[in-house]
Write a protein that holds these residues in place. Structure first.
Motif, PDB file in Angstrom:
ATOM      1  N   SER A  91     -89.649  51.832 -90.926  1.00 60.64           N
ATOM      2  CA  SER A  91     -88.698  50.966 -91.622  1.00 60.64           C
ATOM      3  C   SER A  91     -88.996  51.007 -93.108  1.00 60.64           C
ATOM      4  CB  SER A  91     -88.806  49.529 -91.111  1.00 60.64           C
ATOM      5  OG  SER A  91     -88.106  48.621 -91.941  1.00 60.64           O
ATOM      6  N   GLN A  92     -87.962  51.163 -93.925  1.00 57.78           N
ATOM      7  CA  GLN A  92     -88.160  51.111 -95.371  1.00 57.78           C
ATOM      8  C   GLN A  92     -88.670  49.735 -95.776  1.00 57.78           C
ATOM      9  OE1 GLN A  92     -87.924  50.308 -99.352  1.00 57.78           O
ATOM     10  NE2 GLN A  92     -86.369  49.327 -98.098  1.00 57.78           N
ATOM     11  N   SER A  93     -87.987  48.692 -95.324  1.00 62.23           N
ATOM     12  CA  SER A  93     -88.306  47.336 -95.758  1.00 62.23           C
ATOM     13  C   SER A  93     -89.469  46.713 -95.004  1.00 62.23           C
ATOM     14  CB  SER A  93     -87.083  46.427 -95.591  1.00 62.23           C
ATOM     15  OG  SER A  93     -86.785  46.252 -94.208  1.00 62.23           O
ATOM     16  N   GLY A  94     -89.701  47.189 -93.790  1.00 60.72           N
ATOM     17  CA  GLY A  94     -90.699  46.552 -92.945  1.00 60.72           C
ATOM     18  C   GLY A  94     -90.230  45.240 -92.354  1.00 60.72           C
ATOM     19  N   ASN A 134     -92.442  51.116 -96.381  1.00 64.24           N
ATOM     20  CA  ASN A 134     -92.478  51.268 -97.837  1.00 64.24           C
ATOM     21  C   ASN A 134     -92.841  49.989 -98.569  1.00 64.24           C
ATOM     22  OD1 ASN A 134     -92.054  52.854-100.227  1.00 64.24           O
ATOM     23  ND2 ASN A 134     -90.112  51.790-100.532  1.00 64.24           N
ATOM     24  N   VAL A 135     -92.913  48.866 -97.862  1.00 62.97           N
ATOM     25  CA  VAL A 135     -93.107  47.571 -98.531  1.00 62.97           C
ATOM     26  C   VAL A 135     -94.407  46.930 -98.063  1.00 62.97           C
ATOM     27  CG1 VAL A 135     -92.146  45.286 -98.946  1.00 62.97           C
ATOM     28  CG2 VAL A 135     -90.622  47.258 -98.751  1.00 62.97           C
ATOM     29  N   VAL A 150     -81.656  44.939 -93.178  1.00 67.13           N
ATOM     30  CA  VAL A 150     -80.900  44.448 -92.022  1.00 67.13           C
ATOM     31  C   VAL A 150     -81.768  43.476 -91.236  1.00 67.13           C
ATOM     32  CG1 VAL A 150     -79.535  45.100 -90.012  1.00 67.13           C
ATOM     33  CG2 VAL A 150     -79.665  46.637 -91.969  1.00 67.13           C
ATOM     34  N   THR A 151     -81.620  42.196 -91.559  1.00 67.81           N
ATOM     35  CA  THR A 151     -82.472  41.171 -90.952  1.00 67.81           C
ATOM     36  C   THR A 151     -81.715  40.312 -89.957  1.00 67.81           C
ATOM     37  OG1 THR A 151     -82.023  39.729 -92.843  1.00 67.81           O
ATOM     38  CG2 THR A 151     -84.015  41.087 -92.935  1.00 67.81           C
ATOM     39  N   VAL A 152     -80.566  40.826 -89.465  1.00 68.67           N
ATOM     40  CA  VAL A 152     -79.866  40.190 -88.354  1.00 68.67           C
ATOM     41  C   VAL A 152     -79.623  41.237 -87.290  1.00 68.67           C
ATOM     42  CG1 VAL A 152     -78.759  38.480 -89.808  1.00 68.67           C
ATOM     43  CG2 VAL A 152     -77.587  40.624 -89.363  1.00 68.67           C
ATOM     44  N   LEU A 159     -93.581  44.316 -90.272  1.00 66.47           N
ATOM     45  CA  LEU A 159     -94.013  45.365 -89.344  1.00 66.47           C
ATOM     46  C   LEU A 159     -95.482  45.757 -89.539  1.00 66.47           C
ATOM     47  CD1 LEU A 159     -90.864  47.645 -89.045  1.00 66.47           C
ATOM     48  CD2 LEU A 159     -92.084  46.566 -87.154  1.00 66.47           C
ATOM     49  N   PRO A 160     -95.925  46.008 -90.777  1.00 64.29           N
ATOM     50  CA  PRO A 160     -97.351  46.299 -90.945  1.00 64.29           C
ATOM     51  C   PRO A 160     -98.256  45.181 -90.457  1.00 64.29           C
ATOM     52  CG  PRO A 160     -96.143  46.968 -92.892  1.00 64.29           C
ATOM     53  CD  PRO A 160     -95.178  46.204 -92.029  1.00 64.29           C
ATOM     54  N   ARG A 161     -97.852  43.938 -90.688  1.00 67.06           N
ATOM     55  CA  ARG A 161     -98.693  42.820 -90.269  1.00 67.06           C
ATOM     56  C   ARG A 161     -98.811  42.746 -88.754  1.00 67.06           C
ATOM     57  NH1 ARG A 161     -95.857  39.688 -94.221  1.00 67.06           N
ATOM     58  NH2 ARG A 161     -94.788  38.594 -92.547  1.00 67.06           N
ATOM     59  N   GLU A 162     -97.771  43.156 -88.048  1.00 69.94           N
ATOM     60  CA  GLU A 162     -97.768  43.071 -86.591  1.00 69.94           C
ATOM     61  C   GLU A 162     -98.317  44.330 -85.930  1.00 69.94           C
ATOM     62  OE1 GLU A 162     -96.990  40.460 -84.683  1.00 69.94           O
ATOM     63  OE2 GLU A 162     -96.603  39.231 -86.463  1.00 69.94           O
ATOM     64  N   SER A 163     -98.669  45.331 -86.723  1.00 66.46           N
ATOM     65  CA  SER A 163     -99.094  46.613 -86.171  1.00 66.46           C
ATOM     66  C   SER A 163    -100.599  46.812 -86.312  1.00 66.46           C
ATOM     67  CB  SER A 163     -98.352  47.764 -86.872  1.00 66.46           C
ATOM     68  OG  SER A 163     -96.959  47.637 -86.689  1.00 66.46           O
ATOM     69  N   GLU A 164    -101.126  47.588 -85.411  1.00 67.11           N
ATOM     70  CA  GLU A 164    -102.557  47.873 -85.413  1.00 67.11           C
ATOM     71  C   GLU A 164    -102.933  48.784 -86.586  1.00 67.11           C
ATOM     72  OE1 GLU A 164    -105.749  49.089 -81.896  1.00 67.11           O
ATOM     73  OE2 GLU A 164    -103.723  49.906 -81.847  1.00 67.11           O
TER      74      GLU A 164
END
Length: 615
Positions: free
Chosen positions: A353-356, A381-382, A612-614, A387-392
């Motif tokens: 994801s670009q935005s995460g 990219n952010v 896209v947050t919906v 996503l990074p916070r929830e990923s290993e």
């Protein structure tokens, strides 16, 4: 899919920040905008359909002035594009009045609307957000005008995703922010506190930011965060980050559009992203301290993504299976999360994801984890996004801020990151030796130069755009690893020119799409000098025999020749396994210049949003 700003400014008019911040969030996509400011006359709203500039002009004309306020750019979900549906939404009268801005979707809004109507509330809009305003107002009246407690009680009733900012008329130095599933940050400065859905909105005022996490509710004053609780209601602390985002990256400079600027930034963006592999080698530790153990524990890969990131994933599948010899599945995130899945704890789940903050991808990851997938990697990219916070594990691309809605440099840097992953896994699994590692390193080193060569073709591609601009349809063809690039080319043309475009594997022409080909159907062919070139040439003959007009992107060292009905542009010499990245550039430029001829809004195409947050 819209933007939030808010501020408490002890010594300055908040309107200046609200309008500036909303203008910086325009790239996210929207169809209306508005602000609500606590003034000497109570909470005053200014809302307009259309561009932020219209709303900003109205705010100045009406003399709106205050130190506390919130603002919003809306992308319609519930209800049409009308001023009554525009945010902020308010509830109550006089001293008890509160105002709310909201990103996301409240899934149980119909039941909440019915409940609130039974309590005497009248609805003036078709939005789910008005449910939030009335619900908080009801709790506010019954919790001693404690805004924090009211927001906390109301949020407990909501199902779905939201980021909200709330102010009350009788609280001149107080704002409450809450997040669940949609991005929201708090930014800190001397005697000023801001909220925003993106750091770009606040970077001109401060670089000190706090990223709220899912379930967080924060009480804010002009002196910062007065109180913050997590989803369990327990008091929590979130670290202050200093943003590295450059204000210059948010300015156009010598370019006409952000999309053009970002296309031309790709040599640097891919070099910056490749640097981690150029300097540190193709080592697992580039993806996190646990990566070596995680990679050794995985025997297959599943990639989850949406839109352009999905096409990056399709390209990566070729690399991962050819270089690393690891079975790889690719799925559209929004589809994956709604089907019965056979989980495999030994499978690495990769999200792109670009935005995460892409909601469908985020929820797909949570679904995979709930099924027992233990290992996850985010390519994003952010910094500090969801996503990074929830990923290993995580690898950040280094595209820099991408403002144009149609992704360009985010896509090519994702490809570089995924290629680096494929080589890293291939080396770790014993399929890539030292000589091959050196060869891959050299190809990465040459990539930026080849991209620049492709960018130098812009005048020729702009000439093609004159012919494309008056067409209603277009067909893109590719084979093998270049088929996803054809898909990306068709998507770009659709996004910013509004020309209907489809992409197919060239070998599929005879199985249906050939029926569409005539003299009015331009056919774009990605035909590099690889092992499938002769096959592609045969497919081109099928088009030519039906009167179709061919526009061929090939390599400098191929033997294509232009002829009647066959136009040829040669990109640099064949880049081998990295050829898809180079061939992305001309299809981006073709879409950009076709949009210019057609006069469409390149950076803000209709009906679309950047983040896209919906669902």
């Amino acid at each position: 899919m819209c933007g939030i700003v808010g501020a408490i400014r002890a010594h300055h008019n908040v309107v200046d920040f609200l309008t500036d911040g909303l203008k910086r969030l325009e790239y996210r996509g929207y169809d209306s905008s508005g602000i609500a400011v606590r003034t000497a006359n109570g909470i005053e709203r200014v809302r307009r359909v259309g561009r932020v500039a219209l709303m900003a002009e109205a705010a100045v004309a009406e003399g709106v002035h205050g130190h506390l306020g919130i603002g919003h750019t809306r992308w319609a979900t519930h209800g049409g594009v009308t001023e009554p549906n525009a945010h902020p939404h308010v509830s109550g009268q006089a001293e008890q009045q509160i105002a709310v801005v909201h990103n996301g979707i409240i899934e149980n809004f119909e039941a909440e609307r019915t409940r609130l109507q039974g309590l005497g509330y009248t609805f003036e809009s078709q939005t789910d957000t008005e449910v939030i305003a009335h619900s908080i107002h009801h709790e506010y009246r019954h919790n001693g005008h404690n805004l924090f407690t009211a927001v906390q009680a109301a949020c407990a009733r909501f199902h779905g995703a939201y980021a909200i900012g709330v102010i009350a008329n009788d609280q001149p130095n107080l704002m409450v922010a809450a997040r669940m599933g949609c991005p929201l940050l708090v930014a800190l400065s001397d005697d000023e506190t801001f909220i925003a859905s993106d750091v770009s909105a606040v970077i001109a005022f401060t670089r000190r930011v706090v990223f709220l996490q899912d379930g967080d509710i924060a009480e804010l004053t002009s002196n910062g965060i007065a109180k913050l609780v997590d989803r369990s209601g327990a008091e929590a602390e979130r670290s202050v980050k200093v943003s590295e985002l450059s204000l210059a990256s948010l300015e156009l400079g010598p370019y006409s559009h952000f999309m053009q600027k970002e296309i031309h930034e790709q040599p640097k963006a891919v070099s910056d992203t490749a640097e981690v592999f150029m300097l540190g080698g193709f080592e697992p530790e580039n993806f996190g301290s646990k990566a070596r153990a995680v990679f050794n524990d995985c025997h297959s890969i599943k990639i989850l993504a949406c839109g352009t990131s999905y096409y990056a994933a399709l390209t990566a599948k070729y690399w991962l299976e050819a270089i690393a010899r690891i079975p790889t599945d690719v799925e559209i995130a929004s589809e994956y999360r709604y089907r019965s899945v056979i989980a495999d704890p030994k499978q690495l789940v990769i999200t792109i994801s670009q935005s995460g903050e892409t909601l469908d991808t985020m929820e797909a990851l949570k679904y995979a984890q709930s099924l027992g997938h233990r290992h996850s990697l985010a390519i994003c990219n952010v910094m500090e996004s969801a996503l990074p916070r929830e990923s290993e594990l995580v690898l950040y691309t280094r595209a820099g801020a991408e403002v144009g809605v149609a992704s360009t440099k985010a896509f090519t840097t994702q490809l570089v990151a995924l290629f680096g992953l494929a080589v890293t896994l291939g080396k770790l699994r014993g399929h890539v030796d030292a000589a091959q590692t050196q060869a891959y390193t050299e190809e990465l080193r040459q990539l930026a130069g080849s991209i620049q060569h492709a960018l130098n073709l812009e005048p020729q591609i702009a000439a093609w755009a004159q012919q494309f601009a008056h067409k209603a349809n277009a067909l893109f063809l590719g084979r093998g690893i270049h088929y996803p690039i054809a898909l990306e080319g068709a998507l770009k043309l659709k996004e910013i020119t509004y020309i209907h475009a489809e992409a197919y594997p060239a070998g599929e022409l005879k199985h249906g799409p050939l029926a569409l080909v005539d003299e009015n159907m331009p056919v774009v062919v990605i035909a590099p000098k690889d092992g499938l070139l002769d096959k592609v040439k045969a497919n081109m003959q099928e088009v030519a025999a039906r009167g179709g007009e061919l526009f061929v992107f090939t390599d400098l060292d191929s033997d294509f020749n232009a002829s009647e009905g066959v136009h040829v542009i040669r990109t640099p010499r064949h880049m081998g396994i990295l050829s898809p990245i180079v061939h992305t550039i001309p299809v981006q430029l073709l879409s950009y210049h076709t949009a210019l001829v057609r006069g469409t809004d390149v950076d803000k195409p209709r009906n679309l949003a950047k983040s896209v947050t919906v669902e």
